[in-house]
Enzyme design. Structure first.
Site, PDB file in Angstrom:
ATOM      1  CB  SER A 103       5.830 -12.177  16.071  1.00 36.60           C
ATOM      2  OG  SER A 103       5.232 -10.909  16.280  1.00 36.60           O
ATOM      3  CE  LYS A 119       9.722  13.971   4.120  1.00 36.13           C
ATOM      4  NZ  LYS A 119       8.888  13.059   3.293  1.00 36.13           N
TER       5      LYS A 119
END
Length: 302
Positions: free
Chosen positions: A156, A209
């Site tokens: 990765s 949020k």
């Protein structure tokens, strides 16, 4: 130390995309604990990593990397993150530290080549692709050869770095490369909290949020938004790998990288397949790869 609050939710990975092999979550958690509890260490050349196959490298001049036979040896180890100041730590490596070490190595007149000594399962998205661009530019500007020697694996984020930075990649027959994908996790503690008799009330301003908070189920739209972000990041990852490997002479298109579907190429059969695909250039033991590089840069190839 046991958790002081028996009802507290256990620490988990942040709700953000990561460039990490999915099978190494436990290792990453251990790395984060080691980082959080590590005593202060001197960030200096004395911390420079020297792998087993190049022990004895000179550090008299306090270079911020291992140095032997004209080769700067830079460790890409453990959990990769955007900021981590210690050099030579097997548990973690900072993109900022790799940038600093690479800049110094490419500018060092005693350094004729750079070897990246890699054993990492990946890490943060943040900072990774900027480092990839910078390391590719450094190699092009200095003209110094760079090799990535996997001992044993580069998955990765680690693979993104070496695909961009190195002109060749070697992997041992029991090692592995790949995992060119993006992952994240969301933990919903609502059921556990209810069982414990606890209740969390979120008070916030702004519709998004509290997106991804761990105290309620993940809404479909938030999941869809995150999926789109992961898909876009994977495409950037594939473009980065293709560009780096093409520059190294491998014929590896973006479409071919995406077609790996984040598979890992490990073990004798799959490391050989990685070479065929262009993800790696040779299946070699780390010591043999290092010896071959030393011979090449010093002009004494057989």
């Amino acid at each position: 130390m046991p958790n002081a609050n028996p009802h507290a939710a256990p620490a988990r990975s942040a709700f953000r995309p990561s460039l990490m092999h999915g099978g190494f979550a436990a290792d990453a958690a251990t790395a984060r604990r080691m980082i959080a509890t590590a005593p202060a260490r001197e960030a200096s050349g004395e911390m420079a990593h020297l792998s087993a196959y190049c022990n004895g490298g000179a550090r008299e001049k306090r270079k911020p990397y291992g140095f032997r036979d004209g080769v700067a040896i830079i460790g890409v180890r453990g959990y990769l993150m955007d900021e981590y100041p210690w050099l030579g730590d097997n548990w973690a490596t900072g993109y900022d530290s790799l940038r600093y070490q690479s800049e110094m190595a490419h500018a060092d007149e005693e350094v004729r080549g750079v070897a990246l000594d890699v054993r990492s399962y990946g890490g943060y998205v943040a900072g990774c692709f900027d480092l990839c661009d910078d390391m590719a530019a450094m190699r092009k500007a200095s003209g110094k050869p760079v090799v990535a020697i996997c001992s044993e694996y580069a998955y990765s984020a680690a693979y993104a770095v070496i695909a961009s930075a190195a002109g060749s990649i070697s992997v041992p027959r029991t090692g592995g490369v790949g995992s060119i994908g993006v992952i994240c996790e969301h933990w919903n503690y609502a059921g556990a909290l209810q069982k414990w008799g606890d209740e969390v009330t979120l008070i916030y301003s702004g519709e998004h949020k509290a997106d991804g908070n761990p105290f309620e189920a993940l809404p479909d739209q938030v999941k869809a938004d995150l999926q789109a972000e992961l898909d876009a990041t994977r495409k950037l990852f594939a473009e980065t790998v293709s560009r780096g490997r093409m520059a190294a002479g491998a014929k590896l298109t973006v479409e071919q990288v995406l077609a790996t579907e984040a598979r890992t190429y490990d073990g004798p059969a799959r490391t050989a397949e990685a070479v065929t695909l262009g993800l790696a250039d040779a299946v070699l033991a780390p010591a043999a790869a290092f010896a071959a590089f030393v011979a090449a840069i010093n002009g004494n190839e057989d």
